[in-house]
Design an enzyme around this catalytic site. Structure first.
Site, PDB file in Angstrom:
ATOM      1  N   HIS A  40       2.141 -66.520 -64.333  1.00 16.58           N
ATOM      2  CA  HIS A  40       0.808 -66.560 -63.753  1.00 16.58           C
ATOM      3  C   HIS A  40      -0.062 -67.578 -64.462  1.00 16.58           C
ATOM      4  O   HIS A  40       0.166 -67.933 -65.610  1.00 16.58           O
ATOM      5  CB  HIS A  40       0.136 -65.180 -63.763  1.00 16.58           C
ATOM      6  CG  HIS A  40      -0.029 -64.565 -65.115  1.00 16.58           C
ATOM      7  ND1 HIS A  40       1.015 -64.011 -65.812  1.00 16.58           N
ATOM      8  CD2 HIS A  40      -1.128 -64.405 -65.886  1.00 16.58           C
ATOM      9  CE1 HIS A  40       0.567 -63.518 -66.960  1.00 16.58           C
ATOM     10  NE2 HIS A  40      -0.738 -63.764 -67.035  1.00 16.58           N
ATOM     11  N   HIS A  70      -4.161 -68.444 -65.259  1.00 18.91           N
ATOM     12  CA  HIS A  70      -5.552 -67.998 -65.301  1.00 18.91           C
ATOM     13  C   HIS A  70      -6.433 -69.182 -64.926  1.00 18.91           C
ATOM     14  O   HIS A  70      -6.286 -70.269 -65.507  1.00 18.91           O
ATOM     15  CB  HIS A  70      -5.952 -67.564 -66.723  1.00 18.91           C
ATOM     16  CG  HIS A  70      -5.278 -66.339 -67.224  1.00 18.91           C
ATOM     17  ND1 HIS A  70      -5.852 -65.093 -67.148  1.00 18.91           N
ATOM     18  CD2 HIS A  70      -4.074 -66.173 -67.830  1.00 18.91           C
ATOM     19  CE1 HIS A  70      -5.037 -64.203 -67.697  1.00 18.91           C
ATOM     20  NE2 HIS A  70      -3.944 -64.832 -68.111  1.00 18.91           N
ATOM     21  N   ASP A 117      -8.908 -61.320 -61.784  1.00 16.92           N
ATOM     22  CA  ASP A 117      -8.484 -60.599 -62.981  1.00 16.92           C
ATOM     23  C   ASP A 117      -9.394 -59.376 -63.114  1.00 16.92           C
ATOM     24  O   ASP A 117     -10.618 -59.513 -63.036  1.00 16.92           O
ATOM     25  CB  ASP A 117      -8.618 -61.518 -64.203  1.00 16.92           C
ATOM     26  CG  ASP A 117      -7.974 -60.941 -65.447  1.00 16.92           C
ATOM     27  OD1 ASP A 117      -8.248 -59.774 -65.787  1.00 16.92           O
ATOM     28  OD2 ASP A 117      -7.203 -61.674 -66.096  1.00 16.92           O
ATOM     29  N   ILE A 118      -8.824 -58.193 -63.297  1.00 21.94           N
ATOM     30  CA  ILE A 118      -9.655 -56.989 -63.390  1.00 21.94           C
ATOM     31  C   ILE A 118     -10.304 -56.828 -64.768  1.00 21.94           C
ATOM     32  O   ILE A 118     -11.153 -55.962 -64.952  1.00 21.94           O
ATOM     33  CB  ILE A 118      -8.890 -55.693 -63.008  1.00 21.94           C
ATOM     34  CG1 ILE A 118      -7.691 -55.469 -63.912  1.00 21.94           C
ATOM     35  CG2 ILE A 118      -8.522 -55.716 -61.540  1.00 21.94           C
ATOM     36  CD1 ILE A 118      -7.122 -54.072 -63.799  1.00 21.94           C
ATOM     37  N   GLU A 134       1.197 -61.046 -71.721  1.00 20.24           N
ATOM     38  CA  GLU A 134       0.749 -59.688 -71.411  1.00 20.24           C
ATOM     39  C   GLU A 134       1.413 -59.069 -70.194  1.00 20.24           C
ATOM     40  O   GLU A 134       1.508 -57.859 -70.094  1.00 20.24           O
ATOM     41  CB  GLU A 134      -0.785 -59.641 -71.281  1.00 20.24           C
ATOM     42  CG  GLU A 134      -1.355 -60.454 -70.123  1.00 20.24           C
ATOM     43  CD  GLU A 134      -1.464 -61.960 -70.373  1.00 20.24           C
ATOM     44  OE1 GLU A 134      -1.922 -62.654 -69.447  1.00 20.24           O
ATOM     45  OE2 GLU A 134      -1.091 -62.454 -71.445  1.00 20.24           O
TER      46      GLU A 134
END
Length: 130
Positions: free
Chosen positions: A93, A95, A29-30, A88
């Site tokens: 996805h 996390h 994750d950026i 978002e």
């Protein structure tokens, strides 16, 4: 237009890749809330995780399990937390977040500011444990 995650999966947008196979991709994750915060996606774009068919959903979780096991070795912690929010980015996805306590999973926590070198080192540490 394809989601940002689809564009990452095709290589159009670069990422700090942790692992991939034909169906799934894991990358950092950026905007991480913890060092090692990784996203796991199906390469096939589906907006809502529970719209994946049973086989693909199970495969995504099994792929995520391998990543989580590697994260735990790379970043000693109490647990690897798993969250599915999906608000978002319109691409299913998961996390995976190394955590010492439950509050480490709060997405309202300040985001870490890592250098490109730190991202590369973090991805490498996880990959080495796979």
């Amino acid at each position: 237009m394809a989601s940002i995650f689809s564009r990452i999966a095709t290589g159009e947008i670069p990422c700090y890749k942790v692992a991939e196979n034909d169906q799934y991709l894991a990358f950092l994750d950026i905007n991480p809330i913890a060092k090692g915060h990784t996203l796991v996606i199906p390469k096939h774009e589906v907006d809502y995780i529970f719209d994946l068919d049973d086989k693909e959903l199970a495969g995504l979780h099994l792929f995520a399990k391998k990543i989580a096991q590697a994260q735990k070795k790379a970043f000693p912690c109490q647990r690897i937390g798993m969250a599915v929010l999906g608000m978002e980015v319109p691409h299913a996805h998961i996390h995976l977040i190394p955590m010492q306590k439950e509050s480490d999973m709060l997405f309202s926590n300040p985001k870490l500011s890592l250098t490109p070198e730190e991202f590369t080192e973090t991805a490498n540490k996880i990959r080495e444990q796979l």
